[in-house]
Each structure stands twice: as C-alpha cells, then as structure tokens.
Design a protein around this motif. Structure first.
Motif, PDB file in Angstrom:
ATOM      1  N   PRO A  62       0.819  -1.215   0.000  1.00  0.00           N
ATOM      2  CA  PRO A  62       0.000   0.000   0.000  1.00  0.00           C
ATOM      3  C   PRO A  62       0.854   1.266   0.000  1.00  0.00           C
ATOM      4  CG  PRO A  62      -0.203  -1.185   2.098  1.00  0.00           C
ATOM      5  CD  PRO A  62       0.635  -2.035   1.200  1.00  0.00           C
ATOM      6  N   LEU A  63       0.479   2.201  -0.899  1.00  0.00           N
ATOM      7  CA  LEU A  63       1.228   3.461  -1.033  1.00  0.00           C
ATOM      8  C   LEU A  63       0.380   4.660  -0.629  1.00  0.00           C
ATOM      9  CD1 LEU A  63       2.675   2.995  -4.658  1.00  0.00           C
ATOM     10  CD2 LEU A  63       3.675   2.255  -2.497  1.00  0.00           C
ATOM     11  N   ALA A  64      -0.923   4.550  -0.877  1.00  0.00           N
ATOM     12  CA  ALA A  64      -1.823   5.680  -0.622  1.00  0.00           C
ATOM     13  C   ALA A  64      -3.239   5.138  -0.496  1.00  0.00           C
ATOM     14  CB  ALA A  64      -1.742   6.667  -1.784  1.00  0.00           C
ATOM     15  N   VAL A  65      -4.148   6.008  -0.032  1.00  0.00           N
ATOM     16  CA  VAL A  65      -5.540   5.575   0.090  1.00  0.00           C
ATOM     17  C   VAL A  65      -6.446   6.727  -0.327  1.00  0.00           C
ATOM     18  CG1 VAL A  65      -5.716   6.260   2.540  1.00  0.00           C
ATOM     19  CG2 VAL A  65      -7.187   4.432   1.673  1.00  0.00           C
ATOM     20  N   VAL A  66      -7.552   6.392  -0.960  1.00  0.00           N
ATOM     21  CA  VAL A  66      -8.550   7.424  -1.244  1.00  0.00           C
ATOM     22  C   VAL A  66      -9.849   7.052  -0.542  1.00  0.00           C
ATOM     23  CG1 VAL A  66      -7.625   8.140  -3.483  1.00  0.00           C
ATOM     24  CG2 VAL A  66      -9.304   6.285  -3.377  1.00  0.00           C
ATOM     25  N   LEU A  67     -10.630   8.073  -0.197  1.00  0.00           N
ATOM     26  CA  LEU A  67     -11.909   7.856   0.476  1.00  0.00           C
ATOM     27  C   LEU A  67     -13.017   8.494  -0.346  1.00  0.00           C
ATOM     28  CD1 LEU A  67     -10.956   8.927   4.144  1.00  0.00           C
ATOM     29  CD2 LEU A  67     -10.891   6.618   3.173  1.00  0.00           C
ATOM     30  N   ALA A  68     -14.146   7.815  -0.441  1.00  0.00           N
ATOM     31  CA  ALA A  68     -15.313   8.404  -1.117  1.00  0.00           C
ATOM     32  C   ALA A  68     -16.574   7.820  -0.518  1.00  0.00           C
ATOM     33  CB  ALA A  68     -15.248   8.137  -2.610  1.00  0.00           C
TER      34      ALA A  68
END
Ligand code: MCN
Length: 723
Positions: free
Chosen positions: A83-89
C-alpha cells in the motif's frame, strides 16, 4: 448426566446464525455516512516512489501525510501490492474511480525475485540493505564429521517447501467508527488485542481515549490475520481524522498480494545412514525466502526457520546435526505464519530425508521409521532444546502398522492391474498450544452459564468446546451455556487463536474459572442454608442439602443479594507447550496418460491427548489434511522475473474444491496426555503438517522416482515418468 468432554457435539454456538444467513462479517457492517477506502498499491515489486499525485479535492492520503507507524511505503516500494496511498469516497464505486486517478511516478529498480539470485547479492531487495541475507543462525549438536565417517550411505539433495498463498475464504477488511472519544474497529482479524495495542500506541495523541476492537464472524485465516496490517491501522486513523466511519475490504487479488504468504524454505542437505537405515547425522543449509524486507515482520518470521531447523531432530534418534539457517530478503510478498508456521517445513524436510534414505538403501519407508523412532517419552528435551511433554511413539507405529500393510496390499492389487499406485507415510511430531489465555465464567440470574473467552476462533468451533467444558463442570446440558469471544470490551486480556492453542490454553482457563465459580456458589448456598459449603452437594445442575435444594438460578439471585458476583475470571499460562504427534498414510494412483494424481485412501492416527469434541477435532483433520494435500499437489505461487504475481487470483492459483476433497479416516489414539487441566494437546495444524510429505511419498512410490519440488503437477510427473 453424560460427560460433555469427549462428546461429538455439533457447533451449536457458532452455526445457527451462520446457517440462517445471519452471521455478520465485516462487509455486513454499515453505518450511515460511511466513507469507503480504496488502497493504491505498488505496481512494481521494487521501485523508487518519485511522487504521488492525488486527484484535486479528493480525500487522498500518502505516507507523507501520515504518522510513520502506519507503515505505508514512502520512498521505496519493496513488493507488488504494497500500500502506497488511500482514497476515500462516499461509496465503493466512486472510491475506485478516484483511485484510478491517483498518479504514482515510479523509478523501477531491479527486483530480486529468485532466492539464489538474492544470495549472490548483486541486486539488493531494498536500497539500504548491506546484504540480502538479513538474518543468520546455526544449529549444531554432536559430531557430524564422525557421523559421515561412519556412514554406509550418504544421501545428498535439495528439497523445497514452496511458497504458498493463504487462501482464507474471506479476504481482509475492516470498519472503523469514532464517536468523538472512543474508537471501535471491526476487523477480519485473529488478533483483536494486538490490533487494540497498536492503535493505542498511535491514537491517544489524536484525541482517542479508548479503543475497542471487535472480531465479527471471520471466514478463515490460517495464521494470515495475526499480523497487524497497515490497512486496518490506517482506516482507524482516518476515522478519527475525518470523524466519519470508514470501511475497506480487499479484493482477492489485493489479498493475494498484500496478505502474508507462507512457507518458502529449502534445505540443502547431506544425510549419513548406516546399513540398517539408522540416521547418523545431517548437515545442511536451510534457506528461508523471507520476501519483502520489513524488519518488524521478518525478525518474527525468521523464527519459523530456526524452529524448523531445531525440529529436524527429536522424534528420531539423531545425534549429530549441523544446519546453517539463512533468512533472505527478496521482492515478493513477505512471509508470515501459515498453518503450522515452521513445523510443516521441519516435518517435510526430515520426512523427505528419511524417505530419500530409505529409497537409496532399498529399505521400506515404514521400517526406516521403526529403526529411527524414539520410544516413549515424558517431559523430554530434544537434543536441540525443544520439548515434548509426552508421547508413545513406538506404540503409535505398532498400532498403525496393519493399516500400512493394508494400503500396500491395495497398492499391489492396483499395480497388478497395470496401474501406477503408491503408498506414502509420514510421522509428525510438533509443538503446539502456547502462551496465556483468559476466560470469565458467569452465572446469569436466569440460571444460564455464560463463558467469555479472550481467544479469537474463526471457524474451528472452539466456542462449542468451551460450552462443553463449562457444561461438564456444572453438570448441565451444553445448551444451557452461552459463549462470547472476539471483542476487547468483553474481557481485559486475551490470546490469539493460532498455534493450535485455543482449546488447550483457552479451554483450560474455562475449566479453571468454572471450577472456581462452582466453589464460590457452594459457599453462597452454604451461607444461605446456614451450613458449611462442604456439606452442600452439587449434582446435575443443582445444590442439594437436607435443609433444602437450590437451582443455579436461585444461587445466582442469592449471590447477588449477598453482594457476591456469581462470576470468576482465570488466566491460564501453559509452560512451555504441548507436543501432539501422529502418523499419516495415503494410497494414490497416478494417471499414466495425464500425470494427474488421485488420492484413493488417507488414514491418520493422531495423539492429541484428551479430545474434547471428536467431531470438531475430526473436522480439523479433514480440512487440515486437505490443505496439506493441496500444497503437495496443487498450490504454486508464480512470479514473473520482474516480480509480478502471476498467480494473483483463483483461476491461476489452484486450491482444492469439493471435487478434490479426499475421504479421510481418522483415529484418535489418546495414548499420552498433556499436563494441562484438560490433558489435551492442539490439533489445528497437525494434519496439515503431516499430509504434505505423506502425499509426496505416495506419489514418489507410485512413479518410482525421487521428487524434489512441489507441487507435483501433471507436467512434473509426466516429465519424471519420461526421464
Ligand atoms: N479440539 C478438541 N480436542 C483437542 C484439540 C482440539 O476437541 N484435544 C477441537 C477444538 O475444540 C477446536 C479444534 O479442535 O474446535 C481446534 O482446536 P486447537 O487445536 O486448539 O486449534 P485452535 O482452535 O487454536 O485453532 C487454530 C488452528 C490453526 S493454528 C490454524 S492456522 C487453523 C486451524 O486452527 N486455521 C483455521 N483450523 C482452522 N479452521 C478453520 N475453519 N479456519 C481457519 O482459519
């Protein structure tokens, strides 16, 4: 009152809600206003991360925005899927669309995939490593030179216990909810207390007073949900940061790339035998491919390799051993515990050594075991410092021998018909059941017994076994007992369900707490009746005295009136562990045309001391042995030379289905008990450990050729048959 311990009770605690479709798993947990998290994962096995560009206005976080403890890759990715990054929606689809818009600029670095390449140290698995050999150990006993001097036959080979992907039915996932003071996390984990501890290290400085971790129903784990993963920690942190509930769930491919893999050890050895097949000594190098070098993981995982080296001797009387153990970093998914964790590899290696020796000497595989096996042991320290609590090894072989001869007879009948048939045997002796377990047993005012356990079973059925233990002590029907587990709010301390520990350690805690509660209630009833507690008789769920009789419900109410809580908590610590053992055997048939293998017969003779629930224990043997068979016949983790996981879903990574399931006959020997209050030993891993070499030996016997790698796929068998 029939004894509850030893009764084949169905899983009355776990199954009713599952059968009715009412069991809640992580994915079923939903809150209004939940944000869905999607992780951006490294496409490369090894690369510098030059930049990560988030979509404008998106809730998107990279390592640069987060505390270090969370463990996202910052400057260098060291395995595909990291894992490098995360997005939320607001929903999963929007989150997936957003994730596609995240731009990661990589500078690909040479990936170290093959362990032999890694050993050459030309390329490094991580830029700051001096060497890919990150850990080393030596295990040595006796005089190996003398063993080889006295040898009649020396067998030399390299045997590989291949990398496998734990394939729990339910991938990892979690939901986190912060109410402004307190954080609650539901995670598909084996380790609720471990996750709580990690979150408590991280979160108090962000205004979190307390953390509760809940393990809802979990669709299997096999050791792969022990480690505290960055994803579950990060979504917990983000729930606090955003004030919104956050949910995340892995796809199968994400699961295969980012959940720990298992095994991946090889042993290069030479072994000295005398003329009768006595194993005089072993010398070798045990290489463990640790995968991606994440220090806090590989230091623990290397323990599996050093344990494997130490377990090479013990059940066989081998006086000389010299093994160098190397822990090697590569750019594959990191290795962690997987059903057996070091013990399958040890068993595979030593059992392979014996069979390769037997074949070289022309000795029967059962007989070579009779030559080398220890007799009967009690509180035995093996030469390499391992411990066996008890065991009647020679007697076990005696009991199993007629079954072996029956399989040989069937094999010979098939051979007479022109079939390629073979029989395989393997002995397993392992170490199982570790640490401390806590249980609270309570009598509720309606007269029911409630057991709370600090363990985290996730498919094994331990809760039903706990109910049986409490029912036995209270002489009531098992249906009068309720069991709760998997929630850090229920009890202050706990262990984790792993290492075949829960029944023996957790069950002993239930046993001891139940006894103490019964004694407490006898005191209450005595006081109420104005007699000494010893004068009160407890029988069939009731307190009896000539002055009167009291039910459990009466006693509960009386206790509360007196200000005595009708509950007892007990923590049980096992020292050091139990040593279950057994012998497994199989008959297989190999199709000459296709090279496919069919397991015709599988017989297991195991000694796990007292069996609390034979139905549950046998269930472990069926599932566990199939998992071991699967490693021998089907499971293969394939990476491209650049480090892409080729076997990244179930169409490429083969595990058995009901079609491949095998009929297994199980015999519980119960010849030797453990010193625990229950006298039981762990069974969860033993069948998996035994099955892999058993099947390999049977295939070898069928084709009459030595096999050094797994799985024994059709291509390999056809190649060997034609060589
Ligand atoms: N049992 C018994 N008598 C004994 C020993 C065990 O009746 N002497 C029963 C117990 O009641 C329990 C079962 O057998 O129902 C296994 O108990 P135990 O050996 O104590 O093992 P654990 O409960 O600690 O389970 C852990 C073990 C491990 S380490 C792996 S890996 C594994 C396994 O269990 N993962 C599993 N079995 C699994 N089964 C399922 N369905 N899913 C997993 O992820």
């Amino acid at each position: 009152m029939p004894r509850e311990i030893g009764r084949p009770v169905r899983r009355i605690i776990e199954d009713p809600s599952l059968i009715a479709g009412k069991g809640r798993f992580v994915y079923d947990i939903d809150f209004k206003g939940t944000l869905y998290a999607i992780f951006i994962r490294s496409q490369y096995a090894h690369a510098k991360i030059k930049s990560i560009r988030c979509p404008e206005g998106a809730l998107c976080y990279t390592a640069k925005d987060l505390p270090d403890l969370i463990g996202l890759a910052k400057e260098e990715a060291i395995y595909q899927g990291q894992p490098l990054a995360v997005v939320l929606a607001e929903d999963e689809y929007k989150a997936r669309d957003l994730a596609e818009q995240v731009e990661v600029e990589y500078e690909p670095l040479p990936a170290v995939i093959d362990v032999e390449e890694a050993l050459k140290n030309v390329k490094k698995a991580k830029s700051d490593l001096d060497s890919n050999i990150v850990l080393e150990d030596n295990v040595e006993i006796g005089d190996v030179n003398l063993a080889f001097k006295n040898a009649y036959k020396v067998v030399e080979a390299e045997v590989v216990n291949q990398r496998v992907i734990p394939s729990a039915m339910e991938p990892r996932g979690a939901v986190a909810y912060f109410d402004g003071r307190r954080l609650t996390v539901w995670s598909s984990t084996q380790n609720v207390f471990g996750l709580k501890d990690t979150l408590l290290q991280l979160l108090p400085k962000y205004g979190v007073n307390d953390v509760r971790v809940v393990q809802p129903f979990v669709g299997g784990a096999f050791g792969s949900k022990i480690y505290i993963y960055p994803e579950e920690v990060l979504i917990s942190y983000l729930a606090v940061l955003t004030g919104k509930p956050i949910k995340w769930f892995n796809t199968r491919t994400e699961e295969f790339m980012s959940t720990n893999h298992g095994r991946d050890m090889r042993l290069k050895f030479k072994a000295a035998f005398d003329k009768e097949g006595k194993l005089l000594g072993i010398e070798g190098t045990l290489i463990m491919d640790l995968g991606a070098p994440i220090r806090e993981i590989y230091e623990d995982s290397f323990g599996m390799a050093t344990t494997a080296a130490r377990l090479l001797v013990g059940r066989y009387k081998v006086n000389a051993l010299k093994v160098k153990v190397l822990g090697v970093a590569t750019n594959k998914t990191f290795i962690g515990p997987y059903r057996g964790a070091g013990r399958p590899e040890a068993t595979y290696f030593i059992e392979r050594i014996l069979n390769l020796g037997a074949r070289a000497l022309g000795i029967d595989q059962f007989e070579i075991r009779e030559v080398n096996i220890i007799d009967e042991v009690s509180h035995y320290n093996t030469p390499t410092g391992m411990y066996y609590d008890s065991g009647k090894y020679r007697e076990t072989l005696k009991i199993a021998k007629p079954a072996y001869h029956e399989l040989l007879r069937k094999r010979d009948e098939l051979r007479a018909k022109g079939k390629l048939a073979g029989v395989g045997v393997a002995i397993v002796s392992e170490i199982a059941s570790f640490g401390t377990g806590t249980a609270r047993v309570q009598l509720t005012p309606n007269g029911r017994i409630q057991v709370v356990s600090g363990f985290t079973p996730h498919g094994q059925g331990d809760a039903t076994a706990f109910a049986q233990i409490a029912a036995e002590i209270f002489e009531i029907d098992v249906s009068q007992v309720d069991v709760l587990w998997g929630d850090t709010d229920l009890i202050s301390h706990g262990g984790l369900t792993g290492g075949s520990t829960t029944l023996t350690v957790g069950g002993s805690a239930v046993y001891e707490a139940s006894i103490r509660l019964k004694e407490k209630l006898l005191r209450v009833v005595g006081e109420k009746l104005g007699v000494r507690p010893e004068e009160v008789e407890y029988k069939n769920g009731k307190f009896h005295h000539k002055k009167g009789e009291m039910s459990l419900a009466d006693a509960a109410r009386e206790a509360l009136r007196m200000g005595v809580y009708p509950e007892e908590e007990y923590s049980y610590t096992i020292r050091p562990y139990t040593s279950p053992y057994g012998i497994h055997m199989a008959l297989v048939e190999v199709d000459k045309e296709t090279g496919s293998v069919k397991v015709l017969d599988y017989k297991a003779f195991d000694d796990v001391g007292v069996v609390v629930n034979p139905l549950l224990a046998e269930g472990q043997v069926h599932g566990g042995a199939l998992q071991g068979i699967s490693q021998a016949l089907y499971e293969e983790t394939v990476y491209s030379p650049e480090g892409s996981l080729i076997t990244s879903n179930f169409s490429d990574y083969v595990i058995p289905t009901a079609m491949e399931a095998v009929k297994i006959e199980w015999k519980s020997l119960a010849l030797a008990k453990s010193d625990t209050p229950l006298g039981s030993k762990g069974i969860g891993e033993l069948p998996t450990i035994a099955a892999t070499p058993t099947i390999l030996h049977a295939v070898e016997d069928a084709i009459g050729k030595n096999i050094y790698t797994m799985p024994t796929k059709s291509e390999l068998i056809l190649k060997l048959l034609n060589s």
